[in-house]
Design a protein around this motif. Structure first.
Motif, PDB file in Angstrom:
ATOM      1  N   ILE A  24       0.843  -1.192   0.000  1.00  0.00           N
ATOM      2  CA  ILE A  24       0.000   0.000   0.000  1.00  0.00           C
ATOM      3  C   ILE A  24       0.880   1.244   0.000  1.00  0.00           C
ATOM      4  O   ILE A  24       1.828   1.353   0.789  1.00  0.00           O
ATOM      5  N   ASP A  25       0.554   2.177  -0.885  1.00  0.00           N
ATOM      6  CA  ASP A  25       1.307   3.430  -0.950  1.00  0.00           C
ATOM      7  C   ASP A  25       0.907   4.303   0.230  1.00  0.00           C
ATOM      8  O   ASP A  25      -0.268   4.598   0.434  1.00  0.00           O
ATOM      9  N   SER A  26       1.896   4.752   1.003  1.00  0.00           N
ATOM     10  CA  SER A  26       1.609   5.514   2.208  1.00  0.00           C
ATOM     11  C   SER A  26       2.788   6.436   2.519  1.00  0.00           C
ATOM     12  O   SER A  26       3.887   6.280   1.997  1.00  0.00           O
ATOM     13  N   GLU A  27       2.540   7.395   3.385  1.00  0.00           N
ATOM     14  CA  GLU A  27       3.571   8.336   3.823  1.00  0.00           C
ATOM     15  C   GLU A  27       4.462   7.732   4.907  1.00  0.00           C
ATOM     16  O   GLU A  27       5.463   8.325   5.281  1.00  0.00           O
ATOM     17  N   ILE A  28       4.101   6.565   5.431  1.00  0.00           N
ATOM     18  CA  ILE A  28       4.856   5.943   6.520  1.00  0.00           C
ATOM     19  C   ILE A  28       6.124   5.311   5.949  1.00  0.00           C
ATOM     20  O   ILE A  28       6.088   4.620   4.926  1.00  0.00           O
ATOM     21  N   ASP A  29       7.232   5.548   6.606  1.00  0.00           N
ATOM     22  CA  ASP A  29       8.512   4.995   6.163  1.00  0.00           C
ATOM     23  C   ASP A  29       8.521   3.473   6.316  1.00  0.00           C
ATOM     24  O   ASP A  29       7.797   2.903   7.125  1.00  0.00           O
ATOM     25  N   ILE A  30       9.394   2.824   5.553  1.00  0.00           N
ATOM     26  CA  ILE A  30       9.503   1.361   5.561  1.00  0.00           C
ATOM     27  C   ILE A  30       9.895   0.828   6.945  1.00  0.00           C
ATOM     28  O   ILE A  30       9.291  -0.151   7.403  1.00  0.00           O
TER      29      ILE A  30
END
Length: 193
Positions: free
Chosen positions: A89-95
């Motif tokens: 899922i594309d998200s602003e949260i870093d890996i």
């Protein structure tokens, strides 16, 4: 057992199939049926019921314990199977944060499954007396499958201060839980210890 009777009398050749009961008929949808738990002539006498109580043991929570184990393992499997979706899922949260969240979720599910398996392992779901003071007892493994072992009343020691859901200890320190109010407990000679 639900019995259904027609409003018209049956021929004589079918009368041997009918079992007389003390239940009152209940009328529904044009059919007459007898109550589900009505007393019948097939039921045990008090002496037979007492004898059956002491030779065969069925735990009152057997189905519940099995369902809890199956639900716990399946929820762990579902959380482990769904966890890769968080990386797609594309998200602003870093890996690294995603890895931490997924790791915490899967670890929590694994921990709860392990605790449930540990707590409910001693629970005896059924048992059958084999002799004077020996019995075959059935417990559930991690996945809710049955496995059987043989115990004797002489090797069992009452231990109520140990782990949860365990009131007996075997020779190899193996924990068991049998409901104390059952005739099975008394037949193994545990009421006198």
């Amino acid at each position: 057992m639900l019995r259904i009777a027609l409003h018209r009398p049956l021929p004589a050749r079918h009368s041997a199939l009918l079992i007389p009961t003390k239940a009152k008929p209940v009328r529904r949808f044009g059919w007459t049926s007898l109550a589900r738990n009505a007393p019948t002539q097939e039921q045990f006498t008090p002496q037979e019921l007492t004898r059956a109580d002491t030779s065969i043991y069925t735990a009152p929570l057997a189905t519940t314990v099995r369902n809890i184990k199956i639900f716990s393992v399946s929820s762990f499997a579902a959380s482990a199977a769904i966890s890769p979706m968080f990386f797609l899922i594309d998200s602003e949260i870093d890996i690294p944060v995603r890895v931490a969240l997924v790791g915490i979720a899967v670890a929590t599910s694994a921990l709860s499954t392990g605790v449930i398996a540990w707590v409910l392992k001693p629970y005896v779901v059924s048992g059958k007396l084999l002799g004077e003071q020996s019995a075959s007892v059935t417990r559930l493994d991690l996945l809710g499958r049955r496995y059987t072992s043989t115990i004797t009343g002489s090797e069992l020691k009452i231990d109520r201060n140990g782990r949860m859901f365990a009131n007996l200890r075997g020779n190899a320190n193996e924990p068991y839980y049998i409901h104390e109010t059952s005739g099975f407990w008394k037949h193994l000679g545990l009421d006198s210890k």
